[in-house]
Scaffold this active site. Structure first.
Site, PDB file in Angstrom:
ATOM      1  N   HIS A  10     -13.624 -33.038   7.568  1.00 30.83           N
ATOM      2  CA  HIS A  10     -12.836 -33.667   6.501  1.00 30.83           C
ATOM      3  C   HIS A  10     -11.929 -32.625   5.851  1.00 30.83           C
ATOM      4  O   HIS A  10     -10.728 -32.837   5.679  1.00 30.83           O
ATOM      5  CB  HIS A  10     -13.745 -34.240   5.406  1.00 30.83           C
ATOM      6  N   CYS A  42     -20.122 -40.758   6.867  1.00 30.44           N
ATOM      7  CA  CYS A  42     -20.670 -41.634   5.828  1.00 30.44           C
ATOM      8  C   CYS A  42     -20.620 -43.109   6.250  1.00 30.44           C
ATOM      9  O   CYS A  42     -21.227 -43.964   5.593  1.00 30.44           O
ATOM     10  CB  CYS A  42     -19.907 -41.444   4.517  1.00 30.44           C
ATOM     11  N   THR A 270     -11.835 -16.832  -0.288  1.00 36.07           N
ATOM     12  CA  THR A 270     -13.147 -16.210  -0.101  1.00 36.07           C
ATOM     13  C   THR A 270     -13.093 -14.774  -0.606  1.00 36.07           C
ATOM     14  O   THR A 270     -12.090 -14.328  -1.167  1.00 36.07           O
ATOM     15  CB  THR A 270     -13.550 -16.209   1.384  1.00 36.07           C
ATOM     16  N   LEU A 297     -20.158 -33.184  -0.031  1.00 36.49           N
ATOM     17  CA  LEU A 297     -19.636 -34.542  -0.161  1.00 36.49           C
ATOM     18  C   LEU A 297     -18.228 -34.598   0.428  1.00 36.49           C
ATOM     19  O   LEU A 297     -17.454 -33.642   0.291  1.00 36.49           O
ATOM     20  CB  LEU A 297     -19.568 -34.964  -1.631  1.00 36.49           C
TER      21      LEU A 297
END
Length: 442
Positions: A10, A42, A270, A297
């Protein structure tokens, strides 16, 4: 500018699409070890339950679509090593076995997550499955056709949704979890009691406060699940215990949480220059506790992936953090939550108070006026709102998006009492349910 993306998840897809749109001169190469990209995991329970008929609808992009944007997607290519100082990668073509080197100016890590697979005796038996990708979903559907007794291990969102889907398909379903409640991270007891009652009413057997000790079977195929409190027949077992970040490639090279989630700053950078990360491979800044936490999520992933692209050259758009807002439908119950439950607030050492209301969502003079239960959790001293939960047979879940904004902006319970919401008898009362809860609290 040469951009390399590892993993087309995603977050990866969002980063690729937005990078291609924002930087027309960028040369984008994507390495993905699977043979498909951009699968909405999902939707697996909806596919298993027959709500979604065509699984192709769960793919929201493809190598062809990304190529139209100018990105070259190399599927079935695994990145074996990355030298973050030299900005080089060692890559293996999984079809030919060939290995080669590549380099980058900017590296985007969107390697996602993978289901936790515990070391349990008998776990190698046939018909013990995971639920994460497209192939898992097809295997689950194929194996479940002839299965009579299905055991789901793990009563988080995915486990509960699969349990309902299997029961809807006429299977005998047992849902096992080591916690004493389902969905215990997302909902307090007032809500899980109702959700458990709904599952039991439809025949789903709940085996809570139990840990799986071993799987048993004959001829290499699972037949029973043995816990510390009982034994359950099983033709098929689905493991839904949780997820861990897919970041082994970067251990010792980037700052991480103890579980391997990469820590990024508010611009998705990062600890190494020109290396960005997003999605399930990362920790997120969790606003209720003001610290980084691992909350995998899809919503977090697409936001972070989009922000990577916007901040690739210079920091322009700050990440606002997350509340972990989520929702689930269990038969006729519409449930959503945001931020901390009362129980999770205690886990983090926060001293809280809460208010719970049960009220009709619209005036009683309307033909129907279903009840809803709503809870708001707030910090005792500062009165800062930390979390909220709602459950009703009518869909009021959008209220948790409103509550999410309140948490993100550090609003207090006193302020929530007098927030301006519209009134129209079709939809609500002169005092919105969130107002009512806050008024009761103060």
């Amino acid at each position: 500018m040469k951009v390399v993306v590892i993993g087309c998840t995603h977050a990866g897809t969002a980063a690729i699409v937005n990078t291609a749109k924002l930087y027309k001169d960028a040369k984008i190469t994507v390495y993905e070890r699977n043979d498909n990209i951009s699968f909405l995991s999902c939707g697996i329970a909806l596919y298993v339950g027959g709500v979604v008929k065509d699984p192709l609808g769960l793919f929201y992009s493809s190598p062809e679509k990304l190529k139209e944007l100018g990105a070259e997607t190399k599927i079935k290519h695994e990145v074996l090593d990355v030298d973050l100082d030299k900005k080089t990668l060692k890559v293996k073509n999984l079809e030919t076995g060939e290995t080669f080197e590549d380099n980058y100016d900017k590296l985007i890590i969107t390697t996602g997550s993978w289901p936790i697979v515990p070391k349990i005796e008998g776990i190698e038996l046939e018909n013990i499955l995971l639920s994460k990708n497209f192939y898992h979903s097809n295997t689950i559907i194929e194996k479940s056709r002839d299965a009579k007794n299905i055991v789901v291990v793990g009563a988080g969102y995915i486990g509960v949704e699969l349990a309902e889907a299997f029961e809807t398909n006429g299977k005998n379903v047992t849902l096992i979890d080591s916690q004493d409640r389902i969905l215990s991270k997302y909902l307090d007891k007032e809500f899980t009691d109702l959700a458990e009652e709904e599952l039991k009413k439809h025949g789903v057997r709940l085996a809570l406060s139990q840990s799986v000790i071993r799987f048993e079977g004959e001829n290499g195929r699972v037949e029973r699940v043995v816990t510390d409190k009982g034994t359950y027949d099983a033709d098929l077992v689905i493991l839904c215990i949780g997820f861990r970040p897919n970041t082994d490639l970067f251990k010792g090279k980037l700052n991480m949480l103890p579980n391997g989630a990469i820590i990024v700053d508010e611009y998705m950078r990062t600890s190494k220059e020109d290396v960005f990360a997003a999605g399930d491979s990362c920790a997120v800044f969790y606003n209720p506790i003001k610290k980084h936490e691992y909350i995998p999520l899809a919503t977090n992933a697409v936001r972070m992936g989009t922000l990577v692209a916007r901040n690739l050259i210079k920091p322009t758009t700050r990440y606002l953090g997350t509340q972990g807002t989520s929702g689930i439908k269990i038969y006729d119950l519409n449930i959503a939550a945001t931020g901390l439950t009362e129980n999770m607030a205690k886990y983090y050492g926060l001293e809280t108070e809460s208010v719970l209301i049960e009220d009709s969502y619209r005036p009683e003079f309307m033909p129907t006026h279903e009840k809803a239960i709503l809870k708001v959790v707030y910090e005792k001293t500062s009165k800062r709102i930390l979390g909220s939960q709602i459950l009703s047979k009518v869909d009021l879940t959008q209220m948790m998006n409103t509550a999410s904004v309140c948490i993100q902006n550090d609003m207090t319970i006193d302020e929530l009492a007098f927030v301006d919401f519209f009134f129209q008898p079709h939809f609500n009362k002169p005092w919105n349910l969130l107002n009512i809860a806050a008024l009761n609290a103060i």
